[in-house]
Design an enzyme around this catalytic site. Structure first.
Site: not given
Length: 363
Positions: A258-260
């Protein structure tokens, strides 16, 4: 191209005996091996298969009696899987990416393609993208604008590289992998039902109509050297900061990052595992198949997460965890022993109730 037993042993740094000039063309399982094959019999349990096949040479376990097995030559492997890695690399014919830039590819005029790179048909290279030396890009690949790809990278058919992604040297992207898709980030004008439940840790919440609004992904993805991304796996771009994958990390097929997410070096992530947004994964972490890591938590260096585990809290460095929710391995094994005893425990409790209250008790 044929290889002699002597060449194979030298390439692998292993000991060989017998007819060292014997040439082989490929590897095979013992029972299916022909006379020109190198039989993979690196454990005594595979010895019976040699009699069923026609192999003249084999890779055997250390100390095996190769002559008694009817072979003309043998290579001895004290660490079988390490030998397997070497022999598979030596005998791998690889993929034919062609040469140069295919006339049916599209290269934006502002993109830069280094010497030795191969680009297949129906592949698109976007504006200001940089393709490193000796990169091999298969058909039907998309490389978006401002992407930087290092040397000796391999992108298999259908790979998708999103805008502003940075990829180091010797990256391997298997078919249909995606690097740099938008993160799954949405918000509602008022606190959502999910936020209410998370805050209260109960089912109590205010039920109201809600509409989701996207939070755009302003970051990108940065990938180090010697990383591999499996088929149909994806790495989302960051919301503000980049999603980061450290050098040497290997990611299996059908995985989601996922993001980050910040993932360290030399990690291994097995099939169908997922890491939720903003989680931090240390160096040399192993996430086995179907593992799920919750958002915004930390998994320390050298941790091992067993298959199908659900990780909801931080994992200290060096710890092995298992289960749903994930707990220390030894704790989880004790829990599973207790679960197996439950039918007997229920039966014993029923007998005690009969003794105290009589067999005609109610409830």
């Amino acid at each position: 191209m044929p290889h002699t037993i002597a060449e194979i042993a030298q390439a692998l740094g292993l000991r060989a005996e017998g007819a060292l000039d014997l040439a082989i063309t490929h590897a095979a399982e013992p029972a299916q091996a022909g006379r020109d094959a190198l039989a993979m019999a690196m454990d005594p349990k595979y010895a019976a298969g040699l009699a069923q096949g026609q192999a003249q040479a084999a890779i055997l376990w250390d100390g095996a009696d190769w002559q008694a097995l009817g072979l003309k030559a043998a290579v001895f492997a004290p660490r079988p899987r390490w030998a397997m890695a070497g022999i598979s690399e030596l005998l791998d014919p690889g993929y034919d990416f062609g040469a140069g830039i295919h006339p049916q590819s599209f290269i934006h005029p502002s993109a830069r393609v280094a010497d030795g790179a191969c680009i297949g048909p129906f592949t698109s290279i976007g504006a200001r993208a940089v393709i490193g030396p000796n990169a091999r890009i298969a058909p039907n690949v998309t490389v978006a604008e401002d992407v930087v790809i290092g040397a000796d990278v391999i992108l298999h058919a259908g790979a998708r590289i999103g805008a502003r992604v940075r990829i180091g040297d010797r990256f391997i992207g298997q078919p249909n992998c995606v690097v740099g898709g938008c993160g799954f980030s949405f918000v509602t004008p008022e606190p959502s039902g999910a936020e209410d439940v998370r805050a209260s840790l109960s089912g109590e919440r205010q039920v109201r109509a809600q509409k989701w609004h996207r939070i755009q992904s302003l970051g990108a993805v940065r990938i180090g050297d010697d990383v591999e991304l499996g088929a149909n796996s994806s790495i989302d771009r960051g919301t503000i900061r980049d999603t980061v994958i450290g050098s040497g990390t290997k990611i299996d097929s059908v995985c989601q990052i996922g993001h980050n997410v910040q993932m360290g070096e030399d990690c291994m992530m097995c099939g169908m595992a997922g890491v939720a947004g903003s989680a931090r994964i240390g160096n040399r972490v192993l996430l086995a198949g179907k593992v799920a890591v919750n958002d915004n938590i930390f998994v320390g260096d050298d941790a091992i997460v067993g298959g199908a585990s659900r990780v909801f809290t931080n994992v200290p460095a060096g710890r092995a965890v298992l289960g749903d929710p994930a707990t220390k391995l030894e704790t989880q094994l004790e829990i599973r022993k207790i679960i197996r005893r439950l039918p007997r425990l229920v039966a014993n409790v029923a007998k005690l109730q009969d003794a105290v209250f009589g067999p005609d008790r109610k409830g």
